[in-house]
Design a protein around this motif. Structure first.
Motif, PDB file in Angstrom:
ATOM      1  N   PRO A   3      -8.206   4.681  -0.163  1.00 51.85           N
ATOM      2  CA  PRO A   3      -8.555   3.813  -1.290  1.00 51.85           C
ATOM      3  C   PRO A   3      -7.349   3.203  -2.004  1.00 51.85           C
ATOM      4  CG  PRO A   3      -9.902   5.790  -1.318  1.00 51.85           C
ATOM      5  CD  PRO A   3      -8.872   6.000  -0.263  1.00 51.85           C
ATOM      6  N   GLN A   4      -6.277   3.980  -2.196  1.00 49.47           N
ATOM      7  CA  GLN A   4      -5.102   3.438  -2.889  1.00 49.47           C
ATOM      8  C   GLN A   4      -4.356   2.421  -2.027  1.00 49.47           C
ATOM      9  OE1 GLN A   4      -3.444   7.388  -3.924  1.00 49.47           O
ATOM     10  NE2 GLN A   4      -3.481   6.709  -6.055  1.00 49.47           N
ATOM     11  N   ILE A   5      -4.287   2.679  -0.725  1.00 50.84           N
ATOM     12  CA  ILE A   5      -3.680   1.715   0.197  1.00 50.84           C
ATOM     13  C   ILE A   5      -4.464   0.405   0.154  1.00 50.84           C
ATOM     14  CG2 ILE A   5      -3.236   1.195   2.637  1.00 50.84           C
ATOM     15  CD1 ILE A   5      -1.316   3.274   1.719  1.00 50.84           C
ATOM     16  N   ILE A   6      -5.777   0.514   0.246  1.00 49.41           N
ATOM     17  CA  ILE A   6      -6.650  -0.675   0.222  1.00 49.41           C
ATOM     18  C   ILE A   6      -6.480  -1.444  -1.087  1.00 49.41           C
ATOM     19  CG2 ILE A   6      -9.065  -1.429   0.176  1.00 49.41           C
ATOM     20  CD1 ILE A   6      -9.657   1.030   2.009  1.00 49.41           C
ATOM     21  N   ALA A   7      -6.443  -0.720  -2.204  1.00 48.38           N
ATOM     22  CA  ALA A   7      -6.321  -1.360  -3.514  1.00 48.38           C
ATOM     23  C   ALA A   7      -5.035  -2.170  -3.617  1.00 48.38           C
ATOM     24  CB  ALA A   7      -6.369  -0.306  -4.616  1.00 48.38           C
ATOM     25  N   ALA A   8      -3.934  -1.596  -3.161  1.00 47.47           N
ATOM     26  CA  ALA A   8      -2.653  -2.301  -3.260  1.00 47.47           C
ATOM     27  C   ALA A   8      -2.601  -3.516  -2.344  1.00 47.47           C
ATOM     28  CB  ALA A   8      -1.504  -1.345  -2.934  1.00 47.47           C
TER      29      ALA A   8
ATOM     30  N   GLY B 273       0.809  -1.214   0.000  1.00 48.42           N
ATOM     31  CA  GLY B 273       0.000   0.000   0.000  1.00 48.42           C
ATOM     32  C   GLY B 273       0.837   1.255   0.000  1.00 48.42           C
ATOM     33  N   ALA B 274       1.895   1.249   0.830  1.00 50.43           N
ATOM     34  CA  ALA B 274       2.754   2.433   0.930  1.00 50.43           C
ATOM     35  C   ALA B 274       3.416   2.739  -0.405  1.00 50.43           C
ATOM     36  CB  ALA B 274       3.805   2.218   2.014  1.00 50.43           C
ATOM     37  N   TYR B 275       3.917   1.707  -1.070  1.00 52.79           N
ATOM     38  CA  TYR B 275       4.620   1.912  -2.346  1.00 52.79           C
ATOM     39  C   TYR B 275       3.665   2.465  -3.409  1.00 52.79           C
ATOM     40  CZ  TYR B 275       7.077   1.061  -6.695  1.00 52.79           C
ATOM     41  OH  TYR B 275       7.644   1.215  -7.932  1.00 52.79           O
ATOM     42  N   TYR B 276       2.490   1.867  -3.521  1.00 52.06           N
ATOM     43  CA  TYR B 276       1.543   2.303  -4.557  1.00 52.06           C
ATOM     44  C   TYR B 276       1.076   3.733  -4.303  1.00 52.06           C
ATOM     45  CZ  TYR B 276      -2.569   2.291  -7.620  1.00 52.06           C
ATOM     46  OH  TYR B 276      -3.507   2.586  -8.580  1.00 52.06           O
ATOM     47  N   LYS B 277       0.732   4.021  -3.061  1.00 45.79           N
ATOM     48  CA  LYS B 277       0.249   5.362  -2.714  1.00 45.79           C
ATOM     49  C   LYS B 277       1.311   6.425  -3.007  1.00 45.79           C
ATOM     50  CE  LYS B 277      -2.301   8.558  -0.670  1.00 45.79           C
ATOM     51  NZ  LYS B 277      -3.605   9.008  -1.201  1.00 45.79           N
ATOM     52  N   ILE B 278       2.534   6.183  -2.558  1.00 45.22           N
ATOM     53  CA  ILE B 278       3.601   7.180  -2.696  1.00 45.22           C
ATOM     54  C   ILE B 278       4.043   7.324  -4.151  1.00 45.22           C
ATOM     55  CG2 ILE B 278       6.012   7.685  -2.078  1.00 45.22           C
ATOM     56  CD1 ILE B 278       5.340   6.499   0.702  1.00 45.22           C
ATOM     57  N   SER B 279       4.098   6.214  -4.861  1.00 48.02           N
ATOM     58  CA  SER B 279       4.537   6.281  -6.265  1.00 48.02           C
ATOM     59  C   SER B 279       3.541   7.040  -7.133  1.00 48.02           C
ATOM     60  CB  SER B 279       4.746   4.871  -6.833  1.00 48.02           C
ATOM     61  OG  SER B 279       3.504   4.182  -6.948  1.00 48.02           O
ATOM     62  N   GLN B 280       2.275   7.080  -6.707  1.00 45.71           N
ATOM     63  CA  GLN B 280       1.239   7.752  -7.494  1.00 45.71           C
ATOM     64  C   GLN B 280       1.017   9.211  -7.089  1.00 45.71           C
ATOM     65  OE1 GLN B 280      -0.182   6.016 -10.229  1.00 45.71           O
ATOM     66  NE2 GLN B 280       1.586   4.838  -9.549  1.00 45.71           N
ATOM     67  N   LEU B 281       1.766   9.692  -6.101  1.00 47.51           N
ATOM     68  CA  LEU B 281       1.622  11.090  -5.698  1.00 47.51           C
ATOM     69  C   LEU B 281       2.060  12.019  -6.839  1.00 47.51           C
ATOM     70  CD1 LEU B 281       3.070  11.135  -2.046  1.00 47.51           C
ATOM     71  CD2 LEU B 281       0.658  11.363  -2.723  1.00 47.51           C
ATOM     72  N   PRO B 282       1.369  13.139  -7.027  1.00 47.23           N
ATOM     73  CA  PRO B 282       1.814  14.122  -8.032  1.00 47.23           C
ATOM     74  C   PRO B 282       3.117  14.781  -7.579  1.00 47.23           C
ATOM     75  CG  PRO B 282       0.007  15.013  -6.734  1.00 47.23           C
ATOM     76  CD  PRO B 282       0.146  13.569  -6.333  1.00 47.23           C
TER      77      PRO B 282
ATOM     78  N   HIS C 254       3.763  -0.469   8.971  1.00 56.70           N
ATOM     79  CA  HIS C 254       3.440   0.608   8.024  1.00 56.70           C
ATOM     80  C   HIS C 254       4.572   1.623   7.994  1.00 56.70           C
ATOM     81  CE1 HIS C 254       1.020   3.354   5.671  1.00 56.70           C
ATOM     82  NE2 HIS C 254       1.046   4.281   6.620  1.00 56.70           N
ATOM     83  N   ALA C 255       5.169   1.863   9.149  1.00 62.76           N
ATOM     84  CA  ALA C 255       6.304   2.797   9.238  1.00 62.76           C
ATOM     85  C   ALA C 255       7.431   2.360   8.317  1.00 62.76           C
ATOM     86  CB  ALA C 255       6.807   2.868  10.679  1.00 62.76           C
ATOM     87  N   GLN C 256       7.775   1.089   8.369  1.00 61.86           N
ATOM     88  CA  GLN C 256       8.869   0.598   7.536  1.00 61.86           C
ATOM     89  C   GLN C 256       8.501   0.622   6.057  1.00 61.86           C
ATOM     90  OE1 GLN C 256      10.974  -2.975   9.308  1.00 61.86           O
ATOM     91  NE2 GLN C 256       9.398  -2.671  10.871  1.00 61.86           N
ATOM     92  N   GLY C 257       7.245   0.294   5.755  1.00 59.45           N
ATOM     93  CA  GLY C 257       6.806   0.335   4.362  1.00 59.45           C
ATOM     94  C   GLY C 257       6.869   1.738   3.785  1.00 59.45           C
ATOM     95  N   VAL C 258       6.382   2.726   4.539  1.00 61.29           N
ATOM     96  CA  VAL C 258       6.397   4.121   4.083  1.00 61.29           C
ATOM     97  C   VAL C 258       7.831   4.629   3.962  1.00 61.29           C
ATOM     98  CG1 VAL C 258       5.768   6.492   4.695  1.00 61.29           C
ATOM     99  CG2 VAL C 258       4.100   4.649   4.982  1.00 61.29           C
ATOM    100  N   ALA C 259       8.665   4.287   4.947  1.00 65.79           N
ATOM    101  CA  ALA C 259      10.061   4.738   4.919  1.00 65.79           C
ATOM    102  C   ALA C 259      10.798   4.180   3.708  1.00 65.79           C
ATOM    103  CB  ALA C 259      10.768   4.330   6.209  1.00 65.79           C
ATOM    104  N   PHE C 260      10.610   2.891   3.435  1.00 68.40           N
ATOM    105  CA  PHE C 260      11.299   2.273   2.303  1.00 68.40           C
ATOM    106  C   PHE C 260      10.781   2.812   0.978  1.00 68.40           C
ATOM    107  CE2 PHE C 260      11.732  -1.286  -0.794  1.00 68.40           C
ATOM    108  CZ  PHE C 260      13.118  -1.287  -0.863  1.00 68.40           C
ATOM    109  N   ALA C 261       9.457   2.943   0.859  1.00 71.78           N
ATOM    110  CA  ALA C 261       8.875   3.474  -0.380  1.00 71.78           C
ATOM    111  C   ALA C 261       9.339   4.911  -0.622  1.00 71.78           C
ATOM    112  CB  ALA C 261       7.349   3.411  -0.310  1.00 71.78           C
ATOM    113  N   SER C 262       9.457   5.698   0.447  1.00 72.36           N
ATOM    114  CA  SER C 262       9.933   7.077   0.318  1.00 72.36           C
ATOM    115  C   SER C 262      11.381   7.127  -0.143  1.00 72.36           C
ATOM    116  CB  SER C 262       9.798   7.811   1.658  1.00 72.36           C
ATOM    117  OG  SER C 262       8.452   7.877   2.059  1.00 72.36           O
ATOM    118  N   SER C 263      12.177   6.184   0.349  1.00 74.16           N
ATOM    119  CA  SER C 263      13.584   6.140  -0.069  1.00 74.16           C
ATOM    120  C   SER C 263      13.695   5.807  -1.552  1.00 74.16           C
ATOM    121  CB  SER C 263      14.368   5.120   0.770  1.00 74.16           C
ATOM    122  OG  SER C 263      14.000   3.792   0.456  1.00 74.16           O
ATOM    123  N   LEU C 264      12.794   4.958  -2.054  1.00 71.15           N
ATOM    124  CA  LEU C 264      12.802   4.632  -3.492  1.00 71.15           C
ATOM    125  C   LEU C 264      12.455   5.853  -4.337  1.00 71.15           C
ATOM    126  CD1 LEU C 264      10.981   1.155  -3.476  1.00 71.15           C
ATOM    127  CD2 LEU C 264      13.434   1.571  -3.698  1.00 71.15           C
TER     128      LEU C 264
END
Length: 402
Positions: free
Chosen positions: A150-155, A55-64, A80-90
């Motif tokens: 919704p994007q978190i849920i979808a992923a 969820g974290a990766y999909y949400k963050i990657s789709q941000l404008p 969730h903390a680790q998921g958001v942190a890693f997705a943000s680093s990507l």
């Protein structure tokens, strides 16, 4: 707005190389224990050790672009903390994570290791979330909700697609529920393809917020008792997740900590799988209730981020639950040879002494006596019961501690 099946498919197509498709593993051990055909969805093998990365990766990657410019902020006890942190680093964007002050030190360290700025605030998710919202309002950082998005849920729902791809004739799926993001996504994915597949949500009996909400027909705050399943310790579920789950879920059931401990222990011993407490609740219910004889069932093992200190306790408590660790407090006359008599009985019963604690000084030990606490390894409950009976027949004074 609820996510659609098409958005789940979109999240699947855009997940990139860093979000893995996790394996579905048939388990003869748990099939024999439950009477069902058990296939374990090994989501704990996901990058960062949890499904939350999806969820974290999909949400963050789709941000404008403007959304990424100010970075992101999230509240979480760990996964969730680790998921958001890693997705943000990507995505190479700033990331702030608010975690409860009592969060696992290993999860705090892992989150910082992925490059996030970690703030410890509050004693539960609700208090940490309030701080994260405050930071979002002040800085313009995008709030990445742990489940009610919704994007978190979808992923998270992509897990449902993967289960259907690997086991099209699955009868039942067991999904842990905290805030409900995973369950909501999996329900949309599975019910769209085959409404006859039964989807069961599983909560800790200490935090039955979604269970109570569905029963009452409206969002209900519930829970607060201590539980080892901190990853699903949510007092109030999400509004979006609740609206989906109440319409699509077949059943929500509860498990307690003793069921969770047994499932964790058996996974480690039989499958060599290290899964965190919140991640095993589906399997824990299958083991304790045996609800689906002959059915093909999939419990989703959602995460593997276990605090090492807790893991040691799980091993000891698991052994005790299985009757393989016996702890006795014995009062002996303080004379030569008294302890040898006890050791001889233990040796005759073919039990192994793991630990001995000798005490002459405590106020409850009379002069001329000695207290001895023994931790014994046995082959199972039958052997342990036989040893206890032998000690009683010998008129040995003891208390059973486990």
């Amino acid at each position: 707005m609820n996510p659609s099946y098409d958005e789940i498919q979109n999240a699947n197509s855009l997940r990139g190389k860093d979000v893995r498709k996790t394996p579905l593993v048939y388990s003869p051990t748990f099939s024999n224990l439950t009477g069902s055909e058990v296939y374990l969805k090994a989501e704990f093998q996901q990058k960062t050790g949890s499904f939350k990365l999806r969820g974290a990766y999909y949400k963050i990657s789709q941000l404008p672009h403007d959304g990424k410019k100010h970075g992101v902020v999230a509240a979480s006890a760990g996964n969730h903390a680790q998921g958001v942190a890693f997705a943000s680093s990507l995505e190479k964007i700033p990331c702030t994570i608010v975690m409860p002050k009592n969060a696992s030190p290993s999860k705090v360290a892992a989150t910082r290791g992925y490059g996030a700025n970690v703030i410890l605030e509050g004693i539960n998710y609700e208090e940490s979330s309030a701080k994260a919202k405050e930071i979002s309002q002040k800085t313009g950082a995008t709030m990445i909700h742990a489940f009610d998005d919704p994007q978190i849920i979808a992923a998270q729902g992509v897990i449902g697609l993967e289960i259907l791809e690997d086991l099209p004739d699955v009868d039942e799926v067991y999904v842990p529920i905290g805030g409900g993001g995973l369950a909501a996504g999996v329900l949309i994915a599975i019910k769209e393809k085959n409404p006859k597949i039964k989807v069961v949500g599983v909560q800790s009996s200490s935090f039955p917020s979604m269970y109570e909400s569905v029963k009452n027909g409206s969002l209900t705050s519930s829970g607060g008792e201590r539980t080892i399943a901190d990853g699903i310790s949510v007092k109030v579920p999400g509004q979006t997740t609740f609206s989906i789950i109440k319409e699509l879920i077949d059943e929500i059931v509860l498990v307690d900590d003793s069921d969770i401990i047994k499932a964790m222990f058996l996974l480690m011993e039989r499958m060599k799988f290290v899964v965190e407490p919140a991640g095993v609740v589906g399997l824990a219910y299958l083991i304790s209730a045996k609800p689906s004889p002959g059915k093909k069932v999939v419990p989703i093992l959602t995460g593997g981020n276990v605090d090492m200190y807790l893991l040691g306790q799980i091993v000891d408590k698991g052994l005790a639950t299985m009757g393989r660790l016996l702890k006795l407090s014995i009062l002996l006359p303080d004379r030569p040879g008294a302890f040898k008599e006890i050791v001889d009985e233990i040796s005759a019963a073919n039990a192994n002494i793991v630990e001995v604690v000798h005490d002459r000084l405590s106020s409850n030990i009379n002069a001329g006596s000695a207290g001895v606490t023994l931790s014994l390894e046995t082959q199972g409950k039958e052997q342990a019961d036989k040893l206890i009976e032998t000690l009683k027949k010998k008129n040995i004074q003891f208390r059973l501690l486990t």
